[in-house]
Write an enzyme that holds these catalytic residues in place. Sequence first.
Site, PDB file in Angstrom:
ATOM      1  N   CYS A 174       0.886  -1.170   0.000  1.00  0.00           N
ATOM      2  CA  CYS A 174       0.000   0.000   0.000  1.00  0.00           C
ATOM      3  C   CYS A 174       0.918   1.211   0.000  1.00  0.00           C
ATOM      4  O   CYS A 174       1.502   1.542   1.031  1.00  0.00           O
ATOM      5  CB  CYS A 174      -0.904  -0.002   1.238  1.00  0.00           C
ATOM      6  SG  CYS A 174      -1.861   1.523   1.384  1.00  0.00           S
ATOM      7  N   CYS A 183      -0.657   4.324   2.230  1.00  0.00           N
ATOM      8  CA  CYS A 183      -0.749   4.227   3.700  1.00  0.00           C
ATOM      9  C   CYS A 183      -0.288   2.842   4.127  1.00  0.00           C
ATOM     10  O   CYS A 183       0.897   2.538   3.992  1.00  0.00           O
ATOM     11  CB  CYS A 183      -2.123   4.623   4.222  1.00  0.00           C
ATOM     12  SG  CYS A 183      -3.560   3.868   3.424  1.00  0.00           S
ATOM     13  N   SER A 184      -1.184   1.994   4.617  1.00  0.00           N
ATOM     14  CA  SER A 184      -0.736   0.693   5.130  1.00  0.00           C
ATOM     15  C   SER A 184      -1.842  -0.351   5.017  1.00  0.00           C
ATOM     16  O   SER A 184      -1.953  -1.231   5.856  1.00  0.00           O
ATOM     17  CB  SER A 184      -0.302   0.832   6.584  1.00  0.00           C
ATOM     18  OG  SER A 184      -1.347   1.419   7.350  1.00  0.00           O
ATOM     19  N   CYS A 185      -2.690  -0.263   3.978  1.00  0.00           N
ATOM     20  CA  CYS A 185      -3.820  -1.177   3.816  1.00  0.00           C
ATOM     21  C   CYS A 185      -3.332  -2.625   3.763  1.00  0.00           C
ATOM     22  O   CYS A 185      -2.352  -2.933   3.080  1.00  0.00           O
ATOM     23  CB  CYS A 185      -4.596  -0.826   2.555  1.00  0.00           C
ATOM     24  SG  CYS A 185      -5.302   0.823   2.646  1.00  0.00           S
TER      25      CYS A 185
END
Lengths: 223, 204
Positions: free
Chosen positions: B108, B111-113
Site C-alpha cells: 500500500c 498508507c498501510s492497507c
Amino acid sequence: MTRAHDMGGRFGDGAVRPEPEDAPVFAEDWHARALAVTLAAGALGLWNIDMSRHARERLSPKDYVRFSYYEKWISALADLLVETGALTEDDLREAGPENTLSEKALTADKVARVLAKGGPADRKGGPAPRFAPGQAVRTRLPADNVLVSGGHSRLPRYVAGALGYVLRCHGNHVLPDSNAHRLGEAPEPLYAVRFSARALWAHPEHPDDEVVLDLWQSYLEPA
Amino acid sequence: MPHDDDDHPHALLPPDPALRVKALETILVRKGLVDPAALDEIIDTYENRIGPRNGARVVARAWADPEFKAALLADATPLIADLGFYGRQGEHVVVVENTPAQHNMVVCTLCSCYPWPLLGIPPGWYKSDAYRARAVREPRKVLAEFGVTLPPETSVRVWDSTAEVRYLVLPMRPGGTEGMGEDDLAALVTRDSMIGTGLPGVPS
C-alpha cells in the site's frame, strides 16, 4: 500536486528491513495503545475511514516524515477529535474532571462485534460501469482531487497519466475524494487496472513486470 | 477545506510518543469517550486472536481442495466469511494466485492497507517508507532483501492497495507435500508468503 504520503516509486529510502515472522505484533506497548485508542475513538462514529486517512496525510510534511507510524496515528487522531468537536484544545492541554462513560463509547463487550462487522465500502447506487475488462484506459493527469483543492485522493502520482488495462470491476465503491470531505459517498465503479512497469518507470527491472491499482471510474479516461 | 496551517491541535500534547498516547488516552477516558476495558479487548484481539494463522488456513484449504480454490479465486469474500474471517479491513478480499509464470506481491504505497482478518496487524517493514516507496518500482530488489530470487521467466505483478479491496497471495504449493492434511499444510504457510515477499516452507 500531492503530499508526503504519496511515496510510491520514490528514490532514496534505502533497504527494506524484514522482521522475523514471530516478532511481537506491537514492537512497543504504546503502539498497541495507539492502535486501540484510535479504533475505540473511531467507533464514536464522528468520522469515516477516508477522513481518518486524510487526517494523517495532512500532517505537515515535516511531521509526516519525522513521525513514526503510530505517532502519525495518534497525532491525526488528536486533530480529528478537535476538528469534530469531541475535544477542545483546552482538553488537550489538561485532562478535565472525570465524566461518566458516554453511551456512544465502545465498550469491551461490543469490541468483537464491531471488529467483525467491519465497514464495507461497496454500494448499490451510482453510475453504470463505463469500462470492461481488457479495455485500455488512461489515468487522470494531474492526479489532484478535482472536488477539493488539496483534498484526499487515492490516485498515486506515480501512475498519473499512464496507460493501463482494466483487469476487473469490483462494483461500485464509496469515492474517497468526496467522502473524506463530507461531500457524500458518491459511489462509482471501482476497477483493478494493470500497468506495465514500462509505462511507469524509465528503468523497469523487467519488461514483463506489472503494477495493479484499484482506481475509481472518475480517475480514468478511455485510451 | 484541508487545514493546512501548521499549528495542528496535536502539538498541544507531549512530544514524546509514548507520553502523547498516554495523555490522549487519559483525556478520552476522563471525558467518558473511551472505555479502558475496550482498549484491552482490542489489543488482546490483535495480539492473540487475529493473525496470519487465519490466512494460512485459507491457503492450506485451497491447496488441499481444488473446488474451494476455484471458488476462492472467483469470489473470495463469502468463502472467507464462512470460515469466520470477515471483518474490519477485510470487507472485500481478492485472492491472487502465484504460478510459475507470475508472482504476486502486495503493497500500500499511500498508507498501510492490509487484510487484517486474515493476516492481523501489518509488520513494521510493510508500513515502512522503504517498502511503500520501492515495492512498485523495484520489486525484484525488494524481494532479494527478503532472500527471494525469481527466475527471469516469472513476471512480477505488484498490487498497490489503493481502495478498500484487500489482496491475499495464494503461494504455490511446495513440492513433497502430496497427501499432507490441511493442518500440516497450514504450518508451511508463512505470513510473508501471503504478502508475496516470501515463499512457503518445505516439508522437513
